[in-house]
Design a protein around this motif. Structure first.
Motif: not given
Length: 427
Positions: A391, A385, A371, A8, A387-388, A19, A374
């Protein structure tokens, strides 16, 4: 076993908010046998691909990982006395431009889950913490720090008495390791296996590969992998050069410290020779012909050879490697083959690869899980930002590449009409 669970960063370059890149697998059983490592009750993916438009923050995220690792490794050394910490906060908001940068890593080592992090400004470590977790739901505090106040738990006796030896710009964990603290030394040994490869400057990892060519464990593997890449090379050989010859051969743009490093003996002088087969009548082999890797081979061949050393070391030792623009100068099939080395049952040591890429061909549901993908996207205020793909409500057998290029997941450039540029100034 050394494995990364998550990293992170917050308030660093384009990342205004925190992030997190997580390598913990979802409950999805897609490609489980090849792409997922099972460590006790934990499931971890063996690779992660990071996509996004140019200037979205992909490289900045990897730079944060490298900066974190470097400061953990070297901050306690005397040479760093008074040196500023090279953090770069998010500069496009008044609340963050003078606030500290946040780093945290979670990883497994010898069956223990560690969570370690720190916050820093260019002048000092603002806070630092280390927690462990083993066979229990709750974490155990090892030490915490707020500015100069370091609170060491009874379970971390190796850190007792070293609080006052820790400079404002040094990490307490690094100081304890310098004094041979067992736990701290073990954690820093993990950092040594947390390595990166840049996209454009391959001199460092070319040197690394050249050094591996000296070793019986790696030289045959490098030869074999290079031969299987179908670039015409039968074998390679490291040739040690006289220092004065090496300095003379350096390009003019090379910094003075490289020249000084060669002259002082801190850097070794070498060349890598490649050998191709010469053929005669009826295509019969006559003899191998020697070429110079740097002078005679293509940029793509040079990059592939340079990558063989760090890739093979990572795979043999179960380490973690992060690579910026993996596909740079490589054919897409070569890139896919390199990634497949990690997403394979052949990766018996559960090595991990994190890579930034623009190659949509790698978004193949037959080779990569949701998963493992990204995305990085920058908003209208300049903040990135993270994110995966997991999602999104997308079928695991869907055509990820097509949907990505259509903008279904974001993280693509929103291009204007390039042709209008040519029309301006006409007529």
């Amino acid at each position: 076993r050394f494995m990364l669970l998550q990293f992170t960063v917050g308030n660093f370059k384009s990342f205004k908010e925190k992030a997190t890149l997580s390598l913990e697998a979802t409950t999805d059983d897609w490609l489980d046998e090849s792409n997922v490592a099972v460590i006790g009750e934990r499931r971890l993916v063996k690779s992660a691909a990071i996509y996004g438009a140019n200037a979205s923050g992909k490289s900045s995220f990897l730079q944060a990982m490298a900066l974190f690792r470097d400061w953990v490794e070297k901050s306690s050394k005397d040479a760093q006395t008074g040196e500023r910490i090279p953090v770069v906060p998010f500069r496009l908001h008044t609340e963050t431009e003078s606030a500290p940068t946040f780093f945290e890593i979670v990883f497994l080592q010898k069956g223990v889950r560690y969570r370690y992090g720190f916050e820093a400004t260019p002048d000092q470590i603002v806070s630092e913490w280390l927690f462990s977790q083993q066979d229990s739901i709750r974490e155990t505090r090892i030490f915490t720090r707020e500015d100069r106040q370091i609170d060491v738990s009874d379970a971390f006796k190796e850190g007792k008495g070293l609080e006052k030896r820790t400079r404002p710009n040094a990490l307490f964990l690094s100081v304890v390791a310098q004094f041979n603290g067992e736990t701290a030394t073990d954690i820093l040994s993990w950092m040594v296996q947390f390595r990166n490869v840049s996209s454009l400057e391959d001199a460092d990892y070319m040197r690394y590969t050249a050094n591996r060519l000296r070793e019986k464990e790696y030289a045959p593997l490098i030869h074999e992998l290079t031969k299987k890449a179908d670039i015409g090379i039968e074998r390679l050989q490291r040739l040690d050069l006289h220092v004065t010859d090496a300095v003379r051969l350096l390009p003019g743009g090379k910094p003075d410290e490289v020249r000084q490093g060669l002259l002082s003996g801190e850097l070794s002088a070498f060349a890598i020779k490649t050998f191709h087969m010469k053929y005669g009548p009826e295509q019969k082999v006559v003899a191998p012909v020697e070429f110079d890797l740097k002078a005679d081979e293509s940029a793509g061949t040079q990059r592939f050879v340079a990558l063989t050393g760090p890739f093979l070391f990572t795979l043999r030792h179960g380490a973690t490697l992060f690579v910026d623009e993996l596909e740079a100068r490589l054919h897409p099939l070569l890139t896919k083959a390199l990634v497949s080395l990690f997403n394979s049952p052949a990766n018996t040591e559960n090595a991990q690869l994190i890579f930034v890429t623009h190659d949509e061909g790698l978004l193949d549901p037959k080779r990569i899980r949701r998963d493992q993908v990204w995305f990085v996207e920058k908003d209208g205020f300049g903040a990135s930002s993270f994110y995966n793909l997991a999602e999104f409500k997308v079928r695991k057998e869907a055509k990820f590449a097509k949907e990505y290029l259509l903008g279904q997941f974001g993280a693509v450039p929103h291009l204007g009409d390039f042709e209008e540029v040519l029309s301006h100034g006409r007529g």
